[in-house]
Scaffold this motif. Structure first.
Motif, PDB file in Angstrom:
ATOM      1  N   GLU A  32       0.826  -1.213   0.000  1.00 22.22           N
ATOM      2  CA  GLU A  32       0.000   0.000   0.000  1.00 22.22           C
ATOM      3  C   GLU A  32       0.858   1.260   0.000  1.00 22.22           C
ATOM      4  N   ALA A  33       1.890   1.286   0.816  1.00 20.28           N
ATOM      5  CA  ALA A  33       2.765   2.462   0.859  1.00 20.28           C
ATOM      6  C   ALA A  33       3.488   2.659  -0.474  1.00 20.28           C
ATOM      7  N   LEU A  34       3.999   1.564  -1.048  1.00 25.06           N
ATOM      8  CA  LEU A  34       4.682   1.670  -2.351  1.00 25.06           C
ATOM      9  C   LEU A  34       3.721   2.104  -3.452  1.00 25.06           C
ATOM     10  N   THR A  35       2.480   1.653  -3.371  1.00 26.50           N
ATOM     11  CA  THR A  35       1.480   2.074  -4.354  1.00 26.50           C
ATOM     12  C   THR A  35       1.233   3.568  -4.260  1.00 26.50           C
ATOM     13  N   VAL A  36       1.096   4.084  -3.058  1.00 28.73           N
ATOM     14  CA  VAL A  36       0.878   5.523  -2.880  1.00 28.73           C
ATOM     15  C   VAL A  36       2.054   6.299  -3.466  1.00 28.73           C
ATOM     16  N   VAL A  37       3.268   5.854  -3.176  1.00 32.75           N
ATOM     17  CA  VAL A  37       4.461   6.532  -3.707  1.00 32.75           C
ATOM     18  C   VAL A  37       4.481   6.469  -5.231  1.00 32.75           C
ATOM     19  N   LEU A  38       4.233   5.291  -5.796  1.00 32.18           N
ATOM     20  CA  LEU A  38       4.234   5.141  -7.257  1.00 32.18           C
ATOM     21  C   LEU A  38       3.189   6.034  -7.913  1.00 32.18           C
ATOM     22  N   MET A  39       1.986   6.045  -7.396  1.00 32.99           N
ATOM     23  CA  MET A  39       0.908   6.822  -8.010  1.00 32.99           C
ATOM     24  C   MET A  39       1.146   8.324  -7.863  1.00 32.99           C
ATOM     25  N   LEU A  40       1.583   8.767  -6.691  1.00 34.99           N
ATOM     26  CA  LEU A  40       1.845  10.202  -6.508  1.00 34.99           C
ATOM     27  C   LEU A  40       3.043  10.664  -7.339  1.00 34.99           C
ATOM     28  N   ALA A  41       4.100   9.861  -7.373  1.00 33.00           N
ATOM     29  CA  ALA A  41       5.265  10.228  -8.181  1.00 33.00           C
ATOM     30  C   ALA A  41       4.912  10.235  -9.669  1.00 33.00           C
ATOM     31  N   SER A  42       4.148   9.249 -10.111  1.00 38.10           N
ATOM     32  CA  SER A  42       3.733   9.204 -11.512  1.00 38.10           C
ATOM     33  C   SER A  42       2.852  10.394 -11.854  1.00 38.10           C
ATOM     34  N   TRP A  43       1.918  10.703 -10.966  1.00 37.68           N
ATOM     35  CA  TRP A  43       1.069  11.879 -11.184  1.00 37.68           C
ATOM     36  C   TRP A  43       1.923  13.134 -11.290  1.00 37.68           C
ATOM     37  N   TRP A  44       2.883  13.278 -10.404  1.00 33.32           N
ATOM     38  CA  TRP A  44       3.744  14.462 -10.395  1.00 33.32           C
ATOM     39  C   TRP A  44       4.525  14.576 -11.708  1.00 33.32           C
ATOM     40  N   VAL A  45       5.168  13.501 -12.113  1.00 34.57           N
ATOM     41  CA  VAL A  45       5.985  13.525 -13.326  1.00 34.57           C
ATOM     42  C   VAL A  45       5.121  13.717 -14.563  1.00 34.57           C
ATOM     43  N   LEU A  46       4.040  12.970 -14.662  1.00 32.61           N
ATOM     44  CA  LEU A  46       3.225  13.003 -15.876  1.00 32.61           C
ATOM     45  C   LEU A  46       2.363  14.255 -15.980  1.00 32.61           C
ATOM     46  N   SER A  47       2.188  14.981 -14.899  1.00 32.90           N
ATOM     47  CA  SER A  47       1.393  16.216 -14.967  1.00 32.90           C
ATOM     48  C   SER A  47       2.243  17.428 -15.354  1.00 32.90           C
ATOM     49  N   ARG A  48       3.547  17.257 -15.414  1.00 32.09           N
ATOM     50  CA  ARG A  48       4.432  18.353 -15.840  1.00 32.09           C
ATOM     51  C   ARG A  48       4.370  18.472 -17.359  1.00 32.09           C
ATOM     52  N   PRO A  49       4.332  19.702 -17.869  1.00 33.62           N
ATOM     53  CA  PRO A  49       4.295  19.865 -19.327  1.00 33.62           C
ATOM     54  C   PRO A  49       5.617  19.435 -19.968  1.00 33.62           C
ATOM     55  N   VAL A  50       5.496  18.817 -21.126  1.00 31.99           N
ATOM     56  CA  VAL A  50       6.671  18.443 -21.906  1.00 31.99           C
ATOM     57  C   VAL A  50       6.912  19.584 -22.878  1.00 31.99           C
ATOM     58  N   THR A  51       8.085  20.192 -22.782  1.00 32.58           N
ATOM     59  CA  THR A  51       8.395  21.316 -23.656  1.00 32.58           C
ATOM     60  C   THR A  51       9.353  20.879 -24.755  1.00 32.58           C
ATOM     61  N   VAL A  52       9.158  21.473 -25.902  1.00 33.68           N
ATOM     62  CA  VAL A  52      10.054  21.209 -27.024  1.00 33.68           C
ATOM     63  C   VAL A  52      11.104  22.306 -27.006  1.00 33.68           C
ATOM     64  N   GLN A  53      12.358  21.897 -26.913  1.00 32.95           N
ATOM     65  CA  GLN A  53      13.437  22.872 -26.847  1.00 32.95           C
ATOM     66  C   GLN A  53      14.019  23.097 -28.235  1.00 32.95           C
ATOM     67  N   GLU A  54      14.239  24.366 -28.534  1.00 28.99           N
ATOM     68  CA  GLU A  54      14.885  24.731 -29.793  1.00 28.99           C
ATOM     69  C   GLU A  54      16.376  24.467 -29.655  1.00 28.99           C
ATOM     70  N   PRO A  55      17.036  24.033 -30.735  1.00 30.06           N
ATOM     71  CA  PRO A  55      18.481  23.827 -30.650  1.00 30.06           C
ATOM     72  C   PRO A  55      19.200  25.150 -30.420  1.00 30.06           C
ATOM     73  N   ALA A  56      20.205  25.111 -29.575  1.00 24.88           N
ATOM     74  CA  ALA A  56      20.968  26.313 -29.246  1.00 24.88           C
ATOM     75  C   ALA A  56      22.186  26.422 -30.153  1.00 24.88           C
ATOM     76  N   VAL A  57      21.972  26.270 -31.437  1.00 35.15           N
ATOM     77  CA  VAL A  57      23.070  26.305 -32.405  1.00 35.15           C
ATOM     78  C   VAL A  57      22.787  27.401 -33.418  1.00 35.15           C
ATOM     79  N   HIS A  58      23.742  28.247 -33.646  1.00 35.81           N
ATOM     80  CA  HIS A  58      23.633  29.278 -34.678  1.00 35.81           C
ATOM     81  C   HIS A  58      24.752  29.034 -35.675  1.00 35.81           C
TER      82      HIS A  58
END
Length: 154
Positions: free
Chosen positions: A119-145
């Motif tokens: 039960e404790a590991l499930t809570v950790v897995l679900m909360l951590a997954s929610w935290w990671v998956l709720s963050r926006p995925v940004t597309v980064q432009e290449p820093a090359v000129h």
């Protein structure tokens, strides 16, 4: 450290995969118990008799099937990632219930301790997954000129 969009997407799929494996296991437990409630006796090492079989079939199956279904939805539908909080809440409440039972003198054994760990590991897995998956995925432009003979900006 995030090295770009590819690594973030890979990390997200690792979290999704872990949640989906978890969900598959508990869906099997719930569906098995729905059709054969005596399987809960084997899985959780307790005995059931009489009308308790019906309650066990209904309540434990609902617990596991709803938790696993919500986990699948939360893992696979980005706009529904909050669904991961459903199994976190269910298993978190089960954990708290066991703590209260132990504090009030309920009998405990290795099976109870093992349940609390799951039960404790499930809570950790679900909360951590929610935290990671709720963050926006940004597309980064290449820093090359690149500058060269064709560069008209001078």
């Amino acid at each position: 450290m995030d090295h770009g969009n590819g690594e973030t997407l890979m990390t997200n799929w690792i979290w999704r995969g872990a949640v989906l494996l978890w969900a598959a296991f508990f869906a099997i437990v719930g569906l098995r118990g729905l059709f054969d409630p005596m399987s809960y006796s084997e899985t959780f090492n307790f005995s059931i008799t009489g009308v308790a079989i019906n309650t066990l079939r209904a309540d434990l199956s609902a617990f596991f099937i709803i938790a696993s279904g919500a986990a699948v939805i939360g893992a696979l539908v980005p706009s529904w990632v909050r669904a991961l909080l459903v199994p976190a809440a269910l298993f978190g409440m089960a954990f708290v219930g066991r703590l209260i039972g132990a504090a009030m003198g309920d009998p405990t054994n290795w099976g109870i301790i093992q349940g609390m760990i799951v039960e404790a590991l499930t809570v950790v897995l679900m909360l951590a997954s929610w935290w990671v998956l709720s963050r926006p995925v940004t597309v980064q432009e290449p820093a090359v000129h690149v500058s060269g003979a064709d560069d008209l900006t001078g």
